[in-house]
Motif scaffolding. Structure first.
Motif, mmCIF file in Angstrom:
data_model
loop_
_atom_site.group_PDB
_atom_site.id
_atom_site.type_symbol
_atom_site.label_atom_id
_atom_site.label_comp_id
_atom_site.label_asym_id
_atom_site.label_seq_id
_atom_site.Cartn_x
_atom_site.Cartn_y
_atom_site.Cartn_z
ATOM 1 N N LYS A 47 -67.847 5.233 -48.182
ATOM 2 C CA LYS A 47 -66.429 5.374 -47.828
ATOM 3 C C LYS A 47 -66.182 6.721 -47.145
ATOM 4 C CE LYS A 47 -64.530 2.690 -51.727
ATOM 5 N NZ LYS A 47 -63.607 2.792 -52.888
ATOM 6 N N LEU A 48 -66.800 7.767 -47.692
ATOM 7 C CA LEU A 48 -66.619 9.104 -47.127
ATOM 8 C C LEU A 48 -67.163 9.168 -45.701
ATOM 9 C CD1 LEU A 48 -65.790 12.055 -47.405
ATOM 10 C CD2 LEU A 48 -68.025 12.513 -48.449
ATOM 11 N N GLU A 49 -68.320 8.568 -45.484
ATOM 12 C CA GLU A 49 -68.887 8.572 -44.135
ATOM 13 C C GLU A 49 -68.030 7.769 -43.171
ATOM 14 O OE1 GLU A 49 -71.341 10.562 -43.091
ATOM 15 O OE2 GLU A 49 -71.118 11.314 -45.144
ATOM 16 N N ARG A 50 -67.481 6.658 -43.658
ATOM 17 C CA ARG A 50 -66.585 5.856 -42.835
ATOM 18 C C ARG A 50 -65.331 6.660 -42.493
ATOM 19 N NH1 ARG A 50 -65.239 3.213 -38.677
ATOM 20 N NH2 ARG A 50 -63.483 1.777 -38.915
ATOM 21 N N PHE A 51 -64.808 7.376 -43.470
ATOM 22 C CA PHE A 51 -63.633 8.222 -43.289
ATOM 23 C C PHE A 51 -63.883 9.273 -42.204
ATOM 24 C CE2 PHE A 51 -61.468 12.137 -45.172
ATOM 25 C CZ PHE A 51 -60.251 11.884 -44.568
ATOM 26 N N LYS A 52 -65.014 9.930 -42.275
ATOM 27 C CA LYS A 52 -65.354 10.953 -41.284
ATOM 28 C C LYS A 52 -65.537 10.338 -39.896
ATOM 29 C CE LYS A 52 -67.554 14.234 -44.464
ATOM 30 N NZ LYS A 52 -68.834 14.902 -44.841
ATOM 31 N N ALA A 53 -66.104 9.139 -39.871
ATOM 32 C CA ALA A 53 -66.322 8.462 -38.580
ATOM 33 C C ALA A 53 -64.989 8.107 -37.930
ATOM 34 C CB ALA A 53 -67.168 7.212 -38.788
ATOM 35 N N ILE A 54 -64.031 7.673 -38.742
ATOM 36 C CA ILE A 54 -62.699 7.345 -38.218
ATOM 37 C C ILE A 54 -62.054 8.589 -37.617
ATOM 38 C CG2 ILE A 54 -60.354 6.660 -38.872
ATOM 39 C CD1 ILE A 54 -61.689 4.836 -41.029
ATOM 40 N N LEU A 55 -62.130 9.696 -38.345
ATOM 41 C CA LEU A 55 -61.553 10.946 -37.847
ATOM 42 C C LEU A 55 -62.208 11.363 -36.533
ATOM 43 C CD1 LEU A 55 -61.246 12.976 -41.181
ATOM 44 C CD2 LEU A 55 -59.351 12.137 -39.782
ATOM 45 N N LYS A 56 -63.508 11.231 -36.466
ATOM 46 C CA LYS A 56 -64.222 11.612 -35.243
ATOM 47 C C LYS A 56 -63.768 10.775 -34.061
ATOM 48 C CE LYS A 56 -68.838 12.797 -33.588
ATOM 49 N NZ LYS A 56 -70.285 12.854 -33.908
ATOM 50 N N GLU A 57 -63.545 9.488 -34.300
ATOM 51 C CA GLU A 57 -63.080 8.585 -33.242
ATOM 52 C C GLU A 57 -61.693 8.978 -32.738
ATOM 53 O OE1 GLU A 57 -63.145 4.719 -34.981
ATOM 54 O OE2 GLU A 57 -65.334 4.649 -35.170
ATOM 55 N N LEU A 58 -60.862 9.525 -33.619
ATOM 56 C CA LEU A 58 -59.496 9.882 -33.242
ATOM 57 C C LEU A 58 -59.460 11.079 -32.289
ATOM 58 C CD1 LEU A 58 -57.630 9.422 -36.658
ATOM 59 C CD2 LEU A 58 -57.808 7.804 -34.763
ATOM 60 N N GLY A 59 -60.390 11.966 -32.416
ATOM 61 C CA GLY A 59 -60.533 13.059 -31.458
ATOM 62 C C GLY A 59 -59.686 14.286 -31.736
ATOM 63 N N SER A 60 -58.381 14.121 -31.764
ATOM 64 C CA SER A 60 -57.466 15.220 -32.088
ATOM 65 C C SER A 60 -56.257 14.633 -32.807
ATOM 66 C CB SER A 60 -57.037 15.978 -30.830
ATOM 67 O OG SER A 60 -56.312 15.142 -29.952
ATOM 68 N N VAL A 61 -55.760 15.378 -33.808
ATOM 69 C CA VAL A 61 -54.743 14.789 -34.681
ATOM 70 C C VAL A 61 -53.680 15.786 -35.109
ATOM 71 C CG1 VAL A 61 -56.287 13.014 -35.637
ATOM 72 C CG2 VAL A 61 -56.148 15.256 -36.747
ATOM 73 N N VAL A 62 -52.466 15.266 -35.275
ATOM 74 C CA VAL A 62 -51.394 15.952 -35.988
ATOM 75 C C VAL A 62 -51.377 15.340 -37.389
ATOM 76 C CG1 VAL A 62 -48.897 16.235 -36.196
ATOM 77 C CG2 VAL A 62 -50.004 16.473 -33.963
ATOM 78 N N VAL A 63 -51.482 16.182 -38.406
ATOM 79 C CA VAL A 63 -51.547 15.707 -39.789
ATOM 80 C C VAL A 63 -50.188 15.874 -40.466
ATOM 81 C CG1 VAL A 63 -52.689 15.958 -42.033
ATOM 82 C CG2 VAL A 63 -53.974 16.387 -39.925
ATOM 83 N N ALA A 64 -49.626 14.773 -40.965
ATOM 84 C CA ALA A 64 -48.414 14.837 -41.780
ATOM 85 C C ALA A 64 -48.834 15.429 -43.128
ATOM 86 C CB ALA A 64 -47.819 13.443 -41.963
ATOM 87 N N TYR A 65 -48.490 16.681 -43.338
ATOM 88 C CA TYR A 65 -49.062 17.454 -44.442
ATOM 89 C C TYR A 65 -47.982 17.904 -45.419
ATOM 90 C CZ TYR A 65 -50.955 21.625 -46.730
ATOM 91 O OH TYR A 65 -51.325 22.579 -47.655
ATOM 92 N N SER A 66 -48.081 17.416 -46.659
ATOM 93 C CA SER A 66 -47.097 17.751 -47.683
ATOM 94 C C SER A 66 -47.611 18.762 -48.695
ATOM 95 C CB SER A 66 -46.684 16.487 -48.440
ATOM 96 O OG SER A 66 -47.788 15.983 -49.190
ATOM 97 N N GLY A 67 -48.930 18.921 -48.778
ATOM 98 C CA GLY A 67 -49.513 19.821 -49.766
ATOM 99 C C GLY A 67 -50.038 19.106 -50.989
ATOM 100 N N GLY A 68 -49.840 17.779 -51.067
ATOM 101 C CA GLY A 68 -50.410 17.002 -52.157
ATOM 102 C C GLY A 68 -51.914 16.853 -51.972
ATOM 103 N N VAL A 69 -52.585 16.329 -52.978
ATOM 104 C CA VAL A 69 -54.044 16.241 -52.912
ATOM 105 C C VAL A 69 -54.505 15.350 -51.760
ATOM 106 C CG1 VAL A 69 -54.122 14.382 -54.639
ATOM 107 C CG2 VAL A 69 -56.157 15.785 -54.225
#
Length: 266
Positions: free
Chosen positions: A4-26
């Motif tokens: 799952k972690l590797e899949r997660f990283k692969a998805i992020l890599k495919e996205l290229g650049s991102v704006v993260v909706a960041y609340s400070g939760g875990v």
């Protein structure tokens, strides 16, 4: 979980650049940390939205953690309370809140030439009533944690392994979630809830919700924390503090904290 972690990283890599909706939760902090690791600082922008529905203590913590991580962090203001559809608190209230947020995040992504906006929704979120997910889908928001089928427990375990300081932080939610549907959401009511929860947290409680029922405060805490109310003078202190905030009756929910308890009567 490693797959799952590797899949997660692969998805992020495919996205290229991102704006993260960041609340400070875990969830959003773990998402931000891994996105920063995979894509690099120049391809990641964390954005935190401030409003009356977002506790001041949460904002300060989000700011501190982002600074510790060394990521680019932008703070914006959202105005969901100016939207009558949100303020009247219908069953799909969360849709209007997320619509306000994602509209602004998409505009930031477009202006600054980021490919996608991503949020911290996880695989468990599909099991609860979350009309905000409809807004995310309509506006093309990606949820890499959910797409990789990472659950809340997975994320906590990975965050702990990564040494993230908030890996065991209690689940948080917008302050508007403390109100029964169809009860109007007003700034002064939000402040009452925020200050009541702040007092309980200072008093040593960990998992907290103060549900607003007009003159009644219905307190939910973790089941293992209920007994704290009957030790020392904590019960009287809570009564005094919450009455000073404007509540007439102070009640303790014997079922304890549970996610989405306001959805029971929807």
């Amino acid at each position: 979980m490693s797959r799952k972690l590797e899949r997660f990283k692969a998805i992020l890599k495919e996205l290229g650049s991102v704006v993260v909706a960041y609340s400070g939760g875990v969830d959003s902090f773990f998402l931000l940390k891994v996105a920063n690791d995979v894509l690099g600082k120049k391809n990641v922008l964390a954005v935190t939205a401030r409003s009356e529905t977002y506790p001041e203590t949460e904002y300060k913590e989000a700011k501190r953690l982002a600074r510790k991580l060394g990521v680019r962090h932008l703070v914006i203001h959202t105005e969901e309370l100016k939207n009558r559809n949100f303020q009247m608190n219908p069953l799909n209230r969360c849709f209007y809140c997320k619509d306000e947020l994602f509209t602004k995040l998409n505009a930031i992504a477009k202006e600054r030439r980021f490919n996608f906006v991503i949020d911290g929704s996880n695989y468990d979120d599909r099991l609860d009533y979350r009309p905000g997910s409809e807004a995310a889908e309509r506006m093309g928001i990606r949820s890499p944690l959910k797409e990789a089928r990472l659950t809340k427990n997975d994320i906590r375990a990975l965050a702990r392994k990564s040494g993230l300081p908030n890996w065991n932080k209690p689940a948080q939610a917008c302050l508007a979630s403390r109100f029964p549907y169809a009860m109007k959401i007003l700034p002064e009511r939000l402040r009452m809830v925020e200050e009541a929860e702040y007092f309980l947290r200072k008093s040593g409680f960990n998992q907290i919700r103060v549900r607003f029922h007009k003159e009644i405060a219905r307190i939910e805490v973790g089941k293992d924390e209920i007994s704290k109310f009957f030790s020392g003078n904590i019960r009287q202190r809570v009564i005094k503090s919450l009455r000073n905030l404007g509540f007439r009756y102070i009640t303790l929910d014997l079922e304890g904290y549970r996610t989405g308890s306001m959805n029971r009567n929807r």
